[in-house]
Design a protein around this motif. Structure first.
Motif, PDB file in Angstrom:
ATOM      1  N   LEU A  77       0.823  -1.219   0.000  1.00 21.58           N
ATOM      2  CA  LEU A  77       0.000   0.000   0.000  1.00 21.58           C
ATOM      3  C   LEU A  77       0.852   1.261   0.000  1.00 21.58           C
ATOM      4  N   ASP A  78       2.145   1.101   0.197  1.00 21.02           N
ATOM      5  CA  ASP A  78       3.090   2.214   0.160  1.00 21.02           C
ATOM      6  C   ASP A  78       3.142   2.717  -1.284  1.00 21.02           C
ATOM      7  N   GLY A  79       3.200   4.017  -1.452  1.00 18.78           N
ATOM      8  CA  GLY A  79       3.215   4.604  -2.794  1.00 18.78           C
ATOM      9  C   GLY A  79       4.370   4.139  -3.654  1.00 18.78           C
ATOM     10  N   SER A  80       5.452   3.659  -3.032  1.00 18.93           N
ATOM     11  CA  SER A  80       6.597   3.199  -3.813  1.00 18.93           C
ATOM     12  C   SER A  80       6.437   1.752  -4.276  1.00 18.93           C
ATOM     13  N   ASN A  81       5.428   1.080  -3.807  1.00 17.09           N
ATOM     14  CA  ASN A  81       5.116  -0.298  -4.201  1.00 17.09           C
ATOM     15  C   ASN A  81       3.691  -0.340  -4.733  1.00 17.09           C
ATOM     16  N   ASN A  82       3.273  -1.459  -5.206  1.00 19.26           N
ATOM     17  CA  ASN A  82       1.900  -1.582  -5.712  1.00 19.26           C
ATOM     18  C   ASN A  82       1.312  -2.928  -5.341  1.00 19.26           C
ATOM     19  N   CYS A  83       0.084  -2.910  -4.836  1.00 14.83           N
ATOM     20  CA  CYS A  83      -0.666  -4.140  -4.624  1.00 14.83           C
ATOM     21  C   CYS A  83      -1.297  -4.527  -5.953  1.00 14.83           C
ATOM     22  N   VAL A  84      -1.364  -5.789  -6.225  1.00 18.25           N
ATOM     23  CA  VAL A  84      -2.072  -6.259  -7.411  1.00 18.25           C
ATOM     24  C   VAL A  84      -3.272  -7.053  -6.909  1.00 18.25           C
ATOM     25  N   ILE A  85      -4.444  -6.435  -6.977  1.00 21.94           N
ATOM     26  CA  ILE A  85      -5.660  -7.060  -6.472  1.00 21.94           C
ATOM     27  C   ILE A  85      -6.722  -6.953  -7.563  1.00 21.94           C
ATOM     28  N   ASP A  86      -6.477  -7.614  -8.673  1.00 21.80           N
ATOM     29  CA  ASP A  86      -7.414  -7.566  -9.785  1.00 21.80           C
ATOM     30  C   ASP A  86      -8.562  -8.546  -9.543  1.00 21.80           C
ATOM     31  N   ASP A  87      -9.769  -8.053  -9.701  1.00 24.82           N
ATOM     32  CA  ASP A  87     -10.974  -8.887  -9.650  1.00 24.82           C
ATOM     33  C   ASP A  87     -11.187  -9.601  -8.320  1.00 24.82           C
ATOM     34  N   HIS A  88     -10.660  -9.047  -7.241  1.00 24.32           N
ATOM     35  CA  HIS A  88     -10.884  -9.632  -5.922  1.00 24.32           C
ATOM     36  C   HIS A  88     -11.245  -8.520  -4.943  1.00 24.32           C
ATOM     37  N   ASP A  89     -12.040  -8.876  -3.938  1.00 22.19           N
ATOM     38  CA  ASP A  89     -12.447  -7.913  -2.926  1.00 22.19           C
ATOM     39  C   ASP A  89     -11.460  -7.921  -1.775  1.00 22.19           C
ATOM     40  N   LEU A  90     -11.188  -6.742  -1.238  1.00 25.05           N
ATOM     41  CA  LEU A  90     -10.353  -6.583  -0.058  1.00 25.05           C
ATOM     42  C   LEU A  90     -11.145  -5.754   0.936  1.00 25.05           C
ATOM     43  N   THR A  91     -11.437  -6.342   2.103  1.00 25.52           N
ATOM     44  CA  THR A  91     -12.193  -5.662   3.152  1.00 25.52           C
ATOM     45  C   THR A  91     -11.310  -5.563   4.383  1.00 25.52           C
ATOM     46  N   LEU A  92     -11.135  -4.356   4.901  1.00 23.76           N
ATOM     47  CA  LEU A  92     -10.370  -4.115   6.125  1.00 23.76           C
ATOM     48  C   LEU A  92     -11.339  -3.680   7.208  1.00 23.76           C
ATOM     49  N   ILE A  93     -11.319  -4.387   8.356  1.00 27.48           N
ATOM     50  CA  ILE A  93     -12.206  -4.051   9.471  1.00 27.48           C
ATOM     51  C   ILE A  93     -11.363  -3.964  10.733  1.00 27.48           C
ATOM     52  N   GLY A  94     -11.375  -2.827  11.381  1.00 26.63           N
ATOM     53  CA  GLY A  94     -10.580  -2.629  12.593  1.00 26.63           C
ATOM     54  C   GLY A  94     -11.409  -2.759  13.849  1.00 26.63           C
ATOM     55  N   GLY A  95     -10.714  -2.630  14.986  1.00 30.40           N
ATOM     56  CA  GLY A  95     -11.377  -2.621  16.283  1.00 30.40           C
ATOM     57  C   GLY A  95     -11.477  -3.963  16.971  1.00 30.40           C
ATOM     58  N   TYR A  96     -10.844  -4.993  16.421  1.00 28.69           N
ATOM     59  CA  TYR A  96     -10.941  -6.334  16.992  1.00 28.69           C
ATOM     60  C   TYR A  96     -10.005  -6.527  18.185  1.00 28.69           C
ATOM     61  N   SER A  97     -10.322  -7.542  19.002  1.00 28.24           N
ATOM     62  CA  SER A  97      -9.421  -7.981  20.065  1.00 28.24           C
ATOM     63  C   SER A  97      -8.226  -8.667  19.398  1.00 28.24           C
ATOM     64  N   SER A  98      -7.175  -8.971  20.155  1.00 28.85           N
ATOM     65  CA  SER A  98      -5.956  -9.543  19.575  1.00 28.85           C
ATOM     66  C   SER A  98      -6.183 -10.915  18.928  1.00 28.85           C
ATOM     67  N   THR A  99      -7.215 -11.624  19.346  1.00 32.64           N
ATOM     68  CA  THR A  99      -7.525 -12.929  18.747  1.00 32.64           C
ATOM     69  C   THR A  99      -8.659 -12.839  17.724  1.00 32.64           C
ATOM     70  N   CYS A 100      -9.209 -11.662  17.571  1.00 27.93           N
ATOM     71  CA  CYS A 100     -10.340 -11.407  16.665  1.00 27.93           C
ATOM     72  C   CYS A 100     -11.589 -12.175  17.066  1.00 27.93           C
ATOM     73  N   ALA A 101     -11.650 -12.584  18.321  1.00 29.19           N
ATOM     74  CA  ALA A 101     -12.838 -13.280  18.819  1.00 29.19           C
ATOM     75  C   ALA A 101     -14.020 -12.329  18.947  1.00 29.19           C
TER      76      ALA A 101
END
Length: 105
Positions: A51-75
């Motif tokens: 995600l750094d401007g000097s690099n590039n993610c290649v995520i063609d035709d796939h969904d990427l969902t980021l959700i924050g606020g979880y506990s350390s185990t994501c329980a």
């Protein structure tokens, strides 16, 4: 001869991350599959990630969902405050979208 072709259903991969390295690896997995990343409460420096401007993610035709606020185990979600999970990129711009447009924050 009967041939049947069914469309491939991409599986959703779910990741629980609590380090910057884990977050970077989970984002990279979205190159192959739809990905949901559950991020534990904390601050994550994404310098050097795709995600750094000097690099590039290649995520063609796939969904990427980021959700924050979880506990350390994501329980469970440990915080509903948007400020509880912070993604940073000191001196840079995170890039999202098909056009690789920067997201400044």
């Amino acid at each position: 001869v009967l041939a049947l072709h069914l469309p491939r259903a991409d599986a959703l991969q779910t990741f629980c991350v609590d380090t910057s390295a884990e977050l970077t690896a989970a984002i990279a997995a979205a190159d192959d599959d739809d990905v949901e990343i559950r991020i534990a409460v904390g601050t994550y420096n994404l310098a050097g990630s795709c995600l750094d401007g000097s690099n590039n993610c290649v995520i063609d035709d796939h969904d990427l969902t980021l959700i924050g606020g979880y506990s350390s185990t994501c329980a469970s979600v440990s915080s509903s405050l948007p400020s509880a999970t912070v993604l940073t990129l000191p001196g840079g711009a995170m890039r999202f979208g098909r056009t690789n447009a920067p997201l400044f924050g």
